[in-house]
Scaffold this motif. Structure first.
Motif, PDB file in Angstrom:
ATOM      1  N   GLY A  42       1.146  -1.076   0.148  1.00 11.82           N
ATOM      2  CA  GLY A  42      -0.134   0.316   0.226  1.00 11.82           C
ATOM      3  C   GLY A  42       0.858   1.225   0.079  1.00 11.82           C
ATOM      4  N   MET A  43       2.135   1.093  -0.272  1.00  9.90           N
ATOM      5  CA  MET A  43       2.874   2.016  -0.145  1.00  9.90           C
ATOM      6  C   MET A  43       2.728   3.333  -0.724  1.00  9.90           C
ATOM      7  SD  MET A  43       7.536   1.713   1.114  1.00  9.90           S
ATOM      8  CE  MET A  43       6.994   0.999   2.677  1.00  9.90           C
ATOM      9  N   ALA A  44       2.805   4.888  -0.486  1.00  7.67           N
ATOM     10  CA  ALA A  44       2.419   5.520  -1.875  1.00  7.67           C
ATOM     11  C   ALA A  44       3.238   6.323  -2.434  1.00  7.67           C
ATOM     12  CB  ALA A  44       1.578   6.371  -1.535  1.00  7.67           C
ATOM     13  N   VAL A  45       4.392   5.463  -2.887  1.00  7.43           N
ATOM     14  CA  VAL A  45       5.773   5.666  -3.509  1.00  7.43           C
ATOM     15  C   VAL A  45       6.588   4.675  -4.730  1.00  7.43           C
ATOM     16  CG1 VAL A  45       7.555   4.799  -1.793  1.00  7.43           C
ATOM     17  CG2 VAL A  45       7.919   6.738  -2.543  1.00  7.43           C
ATOM     18  N   PRO A  46       6.473   5.723  -5.205  1.00  7.01           N
ATOM     19  CA  PRO A  46       7.484   4.834  -7.021  1.00  7.01           C
ATOM     20  C   PRO A  46       8.705   3.539  -6.706  1.00  7.01           C
ATOM     21  CG  PRO A  46       6.924   7.272  -7.129  1.00  7.01           C
ATOM     22  CD  PRO A  46       6.826   6.905  -5.716  1.00  7.01           C
ATOM     23  N   VAL A  47       7.446   2.453  -6.558  1.00  7.26           N
ATOM     24  CA  VAL A  47       9.124   1.575  -5.894  1.00  7.26           C
ATOM     25  C   VAL A  47       9.678   1.292  -7.796  1.00  7.26           C
ATOM     26  CG1 VAL A  47       9.356  -1.074  -5.624  1.00  7.26           C
ATOM     27  CG2 VAL A  47       7.975   0.576  -4.429  1.00  7.26           C
ATOM     28  N   PHE A  48      10.992   0.892  -8.016  1.00  6.52           N
ATOM     29  CA  PHE A  48      11.344   0.397  -9.141  1.00  6.52           C
ATOM     30  C   PHE A  48      11.342  -0.820  -9.407  1.00  6.52           C
ATOM     31  CE2 PHE A  48      15.578  -0.864 -11.519  1.00  6.52           C
ATOM     32  CZ  PHE A  48      15.357  -0.631 -12.366  1.00  6.52           C
ATOM     33  N   GLY A  49      10.266  -1.261 -10.134  1.00  9.46           N
ATOM     34  CA  GLY A  49       9.958  -2.428 -10.732  1.00  9.46           C
ATOM     35  C   GLY A  49       8.876  -2.973 -10.411  1.00  9.46           C
ATOM     36  N   ASN A  50       8.110  -3.709  -9.684  1.00 11.87           N
ATOM     37  CA  ASN A  50       6.849  -4.204  -9.524  1.00 11.87           C
ATOM     38  C   ASN A  50       6.288  -4.847  -8.291  1.00 11.87           C
ATOM     39  OD1 ASN A  50       3.715  -4.629 -10.187  1.00 11.87           O
ATOM     40  ND2 ASN A  50       4.687  -5.920 -11.543  1.00 11.87           N
ATOM     41  N   ARG A  51       5.668  -3.789  -7.551  1.00 10.54           N
ATOM     42  CA  ARG A  51       5.456  -4.534  -6.818  1.00 10.54           C
ATOM     43  C   ARG A  51       4.734  -5.553  -6.534  1.00 10.54           C
ATOM     44  NH1 ARG A  51       3.578   0.476  -2.950  1.00 10.54           N
ATOM     45  NH2 ARG A  51       4.236   1.669  -5.096  1.00 10.54           N
ATOM     46  N   ARG A  52       3.844  -5.681  -7.405  1.00 14.42           N
ATOM     47  CA  ARG A  52       3.013  -7.272  -7.516  1.00 14.42           C
ATOM     48  C   ARG A  52       4.191  -8.368  -7.412  1.00 14.42           C
ATOM     49  NH1 ARG A  52      -2.546  -7.145  -8.451  1.00 14.42           N
ATOM     50  NH2 ARG A  52      -2.993  -4.711  -8.907  1.00 14.42           N
ATOM     51  N   SER A  53       5.153  -8.319  -7.662  1.00 10.80           N
ATOM     52  CA  SER A  53       6.408  -9.115  -7.793  1.00 10.80           C
ATOM     53  C   SER A  53       6.705  -9.551  -6.536  1.00 10.80           C
ATOM     54  CB  SER A  53       7.651  -8.814  -9.059  1.00 10.80           C
ATOM     55  OG  SER A  53       8.633  -7.879  -8.592  1.00 10.80           O
ATOM     56  N   LEU A  54       6.406  -8.978  -5.603  1.00  6.92           N
ATOM     57  CA  LEU A  54       7.269  -8.884  -4.419  1.00  6.92           C
ATOM     58  C   LEU A  54       6.412  -9.443  -3.751  1.00  6.92           C
ATOM     59  CD1 LEU A  54       9.149  -6.030  -3.744  1.00  6.92           C
ATOM     60  CD2 LEU A  54       9.920  -7.749  -4.126  1.00  6.92           C
ATOM     61  N   GLN A  55       5.005  -9.313  -4.427  1.00  2.50           N
ATOM     62  CA  GLN A  55       3.967 -10.150  -3.133  1.00  2.50           C
ATOM     63  C   GLN A  55       3.958 -12.065  -3.694  1.00  2.50           C
ATOM     64  OE1 GLN A  55       0.311  -8.424  -5.209  1.00  2.50           O
ATOM     65  NE2 GLN A  55      -0.457  -7.728  -3.135  1.00  2.50           N
ATOM     66  N   PHE A  56       4.580 -12.115  -5.194  1.00  4.43           N
ATOM     67  CA  PHE A  56       4.867 -13.402  -4.989  1.00  4.43           C
ATOM     68  C   PHE A  56       6.182 -14.121  -4.894  1.00  4.43           C
ATOM     69  CE2 PHE A  56       1.780 -12.309  -8.346  1.00  4.43           C
ATOM     70  CZ  PHE A  56       1.681 -14.164  -9.091  1.00  4.43           C
ATOM     71  N   GLU A  57       6.903 -13.163  -4.802  1.00  7.46           N
ATOM     72  CA  GLU A  57       7.998 -13.185  -3.969  1.00  7.46           C
ATOM     73  C   GLU A  57       7.936 -13.745  -2.784  1.00  7.46           C
ATOM     74  OE1 GLU A  57      12.255 -11.100  -4.497  1.00  7.46           O
ATOM     75  OE2 GLU A  57      12.795 -12.203  -1.688  1.00  7.46           O
ATOM     76  N   ARG A  58       7.043 -13.322  -1.911  1.00  8.03           N
ATOM     77  CA  ARG A  58       6.798 -13.897  -0.126  1.00  8.03           C
ATOM     78  C   ARG A  58       5.274 -14.487  -0.081  1.00  8.03           C
ATOM     79  NH1 ARG A  58       5.520  -7.750   0.180  1.00  8.03           N
ATOM     80  NH2 ARG A  58       3.134  -8.400  -0.167  1.00  8.03           N
ATOM     81  N   ASP A  59       4.581 -14.839  -0.770  1.00  8.44           N
ATOM     82  CA  ASP A  59       4.000 -16.074  -0.677  1.00  8.44           C
ATOM     83  C   ASP A  59       4.249 -17.434  -1.423  1.00  8.44           C
ATOM     84  OD1 ASP A  59       1.886 -18.024  -1.155  1.00  8.44           O
ATOM     85  OD2 ASP A  59       0.780 -16.256  -1.022  1.00  8.44           O
ATOM     86  N   ARG A  60       4.815 -18.730  -0.778  1.00  9.07           N
ATOM     87  CA  ARG A  60       6.230 -19.649  -1.558  1.00  9.07           C
ATOM     88  C   ARG A  60       4.533 -20.556  -2.374  1.00  9.07           C
ATOM     89  NH1 ARG A  60      10.636 -20.444   1.162  1.00  9.07           N
ATOM     90  NH2 ARG A  60      10.046 -19.913   2.754  1.00  9.07           N
ATOM     91  N   MET A  61       3.699 -20.386  -1.964  1.00  3.59           N
ATOM     92  CA  MET A  61       2.106 -20.894  -3.342  1.00  3.59           C
ATOM     93  C   MET A  61       2.248 -20.237  -4.718  1.00  3.59           C
ATOM     94  SD  MET A  61       1.471 -23.969  -2.035  1.00  3.59           S
ATOM     95  CE  MET A  61       2.693 -23.695  -0.941  1.00  3.59           C
ATOM     96  N   LYS A  62       2.426 -18.913  -4.338  1.00  2.00           N
ATOM     97  CA  LYS A  62       2.877 -18.193  -5.889  1.00  2.00           C
ATOM     98  C   LYS A  62       4.246 -18.311  -6.249  1.00  2.00           C
ATOM     99  CE  LYS A  62      -0.909 -14.031  -5.058  1.00  2.00           C
ATOM    100  NZ  LYS A  62      -0.802 -12.802  -4.216  1.00  2.00           N
TER     101      LYS A  62
END
Lengths: 346, 346, 346
Positions: free
Chosen positions: B103-123
Motif C-alpha cells: 500500500g505504500m504511496a511511493v513509486p517503487v522500481f520494478g513492480n511491487r506485485r512481483s514482491l507479493q509473489f516472492e513473499r508467498d511460497r504458493m504464488k
C-alpha cells in the motif's frame, strides 16, 4: 588420417591478406571473441543453430560473423580459409573435433601436435615426466591401497570420474572398463593459466620465447564442492567431479616461483617433444598441506578457468587487466604484423 | 490493506520534476548508492541512527542525503515523494517492510506485485511452474525418503533452515510448525543475476524488453561452507545455512544458454502473471553432477550476490565493468529522460 | 636486544631527502612493488639469489632495484638507509626477521611495537581483550570438551595446526609440547583488510586518524578446504590448515558495521597499548550461524589476502580499484610531502 604437413599450413597462411580469429561457440568462446573485439581483429563464431541466439546476445563478446554448422564437430575448413582465419582451439573444440583436428587444413593457433599429447594419456605422462613434474602415482587395480581416483578415456569436464578405496571396490564399480587409476592426492586443486609468447619479454625465458602467468583458478565441481553438506547431514551420496564453474584464487606468493618453473619446464619439454606450444595453456595441480605441488594434467590450450577474465597476475605482468582472450588477439596481431604467423600457428 | 492502484502511483510520478533514488540502508544499499553517484542521480538513504556512521563512511558509496528513521520498516513515504524519489527494493527492504509495501504511496522500481509473489511460497511455486523451471520435489512429512531440506516461513538469509533424513527425524526436529519440505538436491548452488530492461538491445528478447545476465555468485553460508572441517575432525555439528557472504563464480559456458532461457522464461511468465518485472532479479539454482539445473526460488529484486560488484558477464554485455547498482541508475535515468518511468515503476 | 629508540629512527628519517619503499621478496611483495610503481615511488626488493628471476619477471610489479641477500632474515639495514628507504613489513618479513626487527636501525612503516604484540600470544590476547573483541575460549588440556584447535608457537601460515576432541587425544597427539588450545568455532572464516590513515577522511574516525575497510578474503587451506572429498569418499585423512591461497568474498552488508567497529576498536586500543598502528592490518575472524563474529588473531601489517588486489570495499572508499599496495604508497607519499613520515614510521 595422419597429421597435415606444416608446409601445407604455411602455404595456406601465405595466401592470407588479413587476420581473423575463429573458434567454436562453446567453452571460452565469449572471452576469445571479446579479446578479438578489443584487438580490433575480425572474429568468426562456428556455431550450431540452437546456440546462435545466445552467442548473439553479448554485444561486446559476440563474433563479427557466424558460420552456422549442424554439429560443432563440423569445422567449415574452406569457409575459414576463405576468411583468412586462424582457429583458436579450446577444451570443447578439442573434445568435439577430436582426431579430425590432425588433418584439418586450416591454421590453428599454437601447435596441433600439442593437442595430440593432450588427447593421449601415455603421451601426456611422457610429457609431464620430461618436464620433471611431480605426478600422482599411477596404479594397477591390485596396487590400490587407500584413496584412488579412477578416470575414463574421453571423460570430459571431470564427468564420470570416481573414487575407490580398495581393489575390491575397483572391480565392483569399474570392472573391466579401460581406466586410469591414480593415487588420490588430498589438497587444494589450483589451475595456473600460462601464456607462451614469442614476443613478450615478461615472465620466464624459455627455449623459444617467454612464458607469462596470467592467473589461477579453482574449479567448482558438482557434487564434490558441496558434498560436505550431504555428509554432514548423514546422507550417503557418491562423490563426483563434473566441472560446473570456476572461481578466482591467488596463491601463497612463495609458491609462485615453483609455478613459474613448472610453466617453463612444460614449454621447454614441449619444444623437445613436438616443436613447442604457443599461447595459452594450463597445468592442473594439487597443492598439499606440505606445499608440495602435484601436476595431474596439462591442457595445451586455453582453459575455461580463464573465464574469470581478470586476475592480479596478468595485471602484474601487463599493467592492466588483460584476459587470455585479449592476450591471444595481441599475440596473433603482432605475429601477423611481423609476418611471423607461421611460427605460432600450425 | 490491498495493493495501491497503479494510477495512484502514476499520479505521484506525474508530479516528479527530477529523479532521485532511495533505498533502505542495508543489504546492497552501498552498491545502489554508488551506482546512483556514478549516474549522477541524487540518492537518499533511509537509515536508522545506529547505522548512520557506517553509511557515511564510504565517500563513493554513501547517499547524498539521509532520512533518519526509528526502524527500517518505517519508510518515510511523504518525505520520499517530496524528493521525487523512486524506491529501489532489496532483500532487507522486502523483509523489513513486508506486506506494508503493497500500500505504500511511493513509486517503487520494478513492480511491487512481483514482491507479493516472492513473499508467498504458493504464488512462488505457481510462478516457477509457469516459467517451466525444474524445481526440487515438495514433500509431505510422510514422503521423506533421503535428505530433505526444511524451510520455515519468513526465515531470511537461510537462517533456521534444516536438513532431515526421515519422517521420524522430521517430527522430532520440526514437529507441527508450519514448514516447507523439499528434496535436498546435492550440487553446486549458483545464483545468476539478471537485469530486465525496456531499453536494452543486449541479452535475450522477452515479451516486454530484454533480459541481460549481469553475473553469477555463490553464497557463503555458516556453517554449511566449512562444516567439512568439523566432520573431518570427528565433530558432531548440525548443518546450518545462514548466508554470511557471497563470492564470484563463472559458469561452464555451455550452461549459460540454459541460464538465459531461465531468465527469459521467468520474465515472460511474470508478464502473464502480474504484468512483468523490471530491473534486477535472481533465480536461485543448484547445478547437479549431470548438469541439470534446479531452481528453488526467485528473488524479484536485487540480490546481495551482486555485491561482488563486477563480473565478466556484465563486461561481455556492456563492454565495461558495470555493477547492478549502476545498471539500476542507468535504466531509471533513461526512463526519466524518455518519460517512461511509469512503465518500470510501480 | 631491546627495541630501538624512536628518536634514533627520527634521526635517520631527518636525513632522508627522498622516499623509497623496500620490502622482502615474499608474501605480498609483488603488490607492494606494484603500488610503489603506481605511486611513482622508487622501490627496493630485498631478495635471495634463487628468487631474483621470479621477482624480475613481472614488468609492472618488480622493484626498481634489488638488494641481494643470502637469507631473507638478513635485512641490509645500511644499504636501505643509504637509499632513503622505508621498510614495509609483511607476514614473511615478520616470520623471517623475528625479534631482530626490534633493534633494526631502519624506518619501518607502521609501528614496530605492534609486531611485538603480533609475535607474542599473551600480548595479543591482552590487545584483543582491550579492543573488546569476542574471542574463542582458551583452554587447558583438561578443559577440552568438544572440538578444540591446537596452535604451536611460530607455526606460520597455519602449518602444523591440529584439531583434538578430548584431553586423551590431546596428550596422544600433542604431549608436552608448548601449545595454545582454543575452542574450535565452526563458521565461515572471514579476513577483513583494514588501512589506518592519518590523512584519510573516509572510513571510521579513530583516536589518531581514520580506519578504512579495503576488502575481505577467505584463506584457501590445504587440506581443510577439500577434506570433504576425502571424507565423502570414506577416507581417513587428518585435517590440516596450511594456507595455500586466498579468495575474495563480500560480506552480508549488515555485518559490515560490526567489522568497522572491530577495526576501530583495534586501532584505538593499539593507541593506548603502544602508541597506535598505521597502514594495513587484518583481524582474523569467524562468523557463526548466529552471525556472531569471533576474532582469533590480529595481523598488525599487510596480509596475503590483500593479494586478491581489488575489492568492492576499496572501490566504495576510493572510487576506483585501489590495492593495499597502492594505498601504502599513497600514505607514505602524503606523509613525506607533509613532512609527517615520523608520525607513521617507527
Amino acid at each position: 588420417m595422419g597429421i597435415i604437413e606444416k608446409k601445407k599450413i604455411e602455404g595456406i597462411l601465405s595466401g592470407y591478406k588479413k587476420l581473423s580469429i575463429a573458434t567454436v561457440c562453446s567453452h571460452s568462446a565469449l572471452q576469445i571473441f571479446q579479446g578479438a573485439r578489443q584487438g580490433k581483429v575480425h572474429s568468426i563464431g562456428i556455431c550450431t543453430k540452437d546456440r546462435l541466439e545466445f552467442y548473439k546476445s553479448f554485444p561486446h563478446a559476440r563474433p563479427d560473423e557466424f558460420l552456422v554448422v549442424d554439429s560443432l564437430a563440423d569445422v567449415p575448413v574452406e569457409e575459414l580459409v576463405a576468411r583468412d582465419a586462424i582457429v583458436v582451439p579450446h577444451g570443447s573444440f578439442v573434445e568435439y573435433v577430436g582426431e579430425k583436428l590432425d588433418g584439418m587444413a586450416v591454421p590453428v593457433f599454437g601447435n596441433r601436435r600439442s593437442l595430440q599429447f593432450e588427447r593421449d594419456r601415455m603421451k601426456m605422462f611422457s610429457w609431464m615426466g620430461k618436464a620433471g613434474l611431480r605426478i600422482p602415482k599411477t596404479m594397477k587395480p591390485e596396487e590400490i591401497n587407500g584413496l584412488a581416483i579412477v578416470k575414463f578415456p574421453g571423460a570430459k569436464g571431470g564427468m564420470g570420474y570416481m573414487i575407490v578405496k580398495s581393489e575390491k571396490e575397483y572391480w565392483e564399480k569399474v570392472g573391466k572398463k579401460k581406466a586410469l587409476i591414480q593415487e588420490f592426492i588430498v589438497g587444494v586443486r589450483a589451475y595456473p593459466h600460462y601464456f607462451h609468447s614469442i614476443f613478450s619479454e615478461a615472465g620466464y625465458k624459455t627455449a623459444y620465447g617467454h612464458v607469462e602467468l596470467m592467473g589461477v583458478d579453482r574449479r567448482v565441481e558438482s557434487n564434490a564442492e558441496e558434498i560436505a553438506r550431504a555428509v554432514a547431514a548423514g546422507g550417503n551420496v557418491p562423490l563426483s567431479f563434473t566441472v560446473v564453474g570456476n572461481a578466482s584464487m591467488v596463491m601463497r606468493e612463495s609458491l609462485l616461483p615453483s609455478f613459474m618453473d613448472i610453466g617453463r619446464n612444460v614449454c621447454n619439454s614441449s619444444k623437445e617433444l613436438f616443436g613447442g606450444m604457443h599461447g595459452p595453456f594450463c597445468v592442473e595441480t594439487i597443492v598439499t598441506e606440505d606445499l608440495d605441488i602435484y601436476a595431474f594434467e596439462i591442457s595445451a590450450r586455453i582453459v575455461a578457468g580463464t573465464n574469470v577474465l581478470h586476475h592480479p597476475y596478468a595485471e602484474f605482468t601487463h599493467g592492466e587487466m588483460v584476459s587470455t582472450g585479449k592476450r591471444i588477439a595481441q599475440e596473433l596481431k603482432e605475429a601477423f604484423r611481423k609476418k611471423k604467423l607461421n611460427e605460432i600457428v600450425y
